[in-house]
Write an enzyme that holds these catalytic residues in place. Structure first.
Site, mmCIF file in Angstrom:
data_model
loop_
_atom_site.group_PDB
_atom_site.id
_atom_site.type_symbol
_atom_site.label_atom_id
_atom_site.label_comp_id
_atom_site.label_asym_id
_atom_site.label_seq_id
_atom_site.Cartn_x
_atom_site.Cartn_y
_atom_site.Cartn_z
ATOM 1 N N SER A 144 0.847 -1.188 0.000
ATOM 2 C CA SER A 144 0.000 0.000 0.000
ATOM 3 C C SER A 144 0.881 1.236 0.000
ATOM 4 O O SER A 144 2.011 1.213 0.523
ATOM 5 C CB SER A 144 -0.887 0.011 1.254
ATOM 6 N N TYR A 157 -2.277 -0.868 9.909
ATOM 7 C CA TYR A 157 -2.275 -1.278 8.501
ATOM 8 C C TYR A 157 -1.004 -0.854 7.773
ATOM 9 O O TYR A 157 -0.367 -1.660 7.085
ATOM 10 C CB TYR A 157 -3.509 -0.692 7.805
#
Length: 252
Positions: A144, A157
């Site tokens: 990401s 995350y």
């Protein structure tokens, strides 16, 4: 890509994973993909792959449950036999979950769940499938943009995705003797149902992301799927242990 190639894609029934599966199918690659619970959506993807002239196989899997991986590998063997093969060529570790926790609110259980899905799942599923993978194959792990940039409410995350990037470099080193490349694709904010659909459905979030993106909009699954499908091709055989961000230039 030859139509003899077979890819395994986790989380292939929706969002980016769905686009990966369908882009592979368009290129003649036969996908075996996983879904967590929604068989109806998985069947739709199988049907769309068939329209592209390719047989796809959907298998259930919770990537956060490493105890299920032995049984999954057995189901992969059966699926490969259905496709007239005993090995596969490409692995895309795409399946994931979101977390909106910050430093004050994140719990040990939430962090454990992120670890189980995004890190432990990638590591041990790859380990279980390697005996079934052809030498000279390709692995793509999904990270990401949040592994590079820090944003509010992503304390679990973002760092776990950064760990996936480090893991990928180690995988590339160890799999070099088998000529298996391992790369990372790191999408930016994508308009899907991921994280409750916040990028897709919340106009304020959508606008904020677009304003901080050089190309002036949020990403779509169709911006990512073709990149991953292309990265698996022979043309990219000398690209290894690299992080490729697909974000339109967010926070550069």
């Amino acid at each position: 890509m030859s139509n003899s190639k077979i890819a395994i894609v986790t989380g292939g029934s929706r969002g980016i994973g769905r686009d990966i599966v369908l882009n592979l199918a368009k290129r003649g690659v036969r996908p075996i993909f996983t879904y967590n619970a929604n068989r109806t959506e998985a069947d739709k993807v199988v049907a769309l792959a068939a329209e592209a002239g390719v047989k796809a196989v959907a298998l259930p899997l919770d990537v956060g449950d490493a105890r299920a991986f032995d049984g999954f590998a057995d189901r992969v063997r059966v699926a490969l036999a259905e496709l007239g093969a005993d090995r596969f060529d490409y692995l895309v570790n795409n399946a994931g979950t979101s977390s909106g926790a910050n430093l004050e609110t994140i719990t040990e259980a939430e962090m454990d769940a992120l670890y189980d899905v995004h890190f432990k799942g990638v590591l041990f599923l790859t380990q279980k499938l390697l005996p079934l993978m052809n030498d000279g194959g390709r692995i793509v792990n999904i990270s990401s943009a949040l592994a590079r940039i820090a944003m509010p409410n992503r304390i679990g995350y973002g760092p776990i995705k950064a760990a996936v990037e480090a893991l990928s470099r180690y995988m590339a080193l160890e799999l070099g003797p088998r000529r298996i490349t391992v790369n990372v694709v790191a999408p930016g904010a994508i308009a899907t149902d991921f994280s409750g659909g916040i990028v897709r459905d919340n106009p304020d979030v959508n606008k904020a992301v677009a304003e901080h993106t050089a190309l002036g909009r949020v990403g779509l699954p169709g911006d990512v799927g073709p990149v991953i499908a292309s990265l698996l091709a022979d043309d990219f055989g000398w690209v290894n242990a690299q992080r490729i961000e697909v974000s339109g230039g967010v926070h550069i």
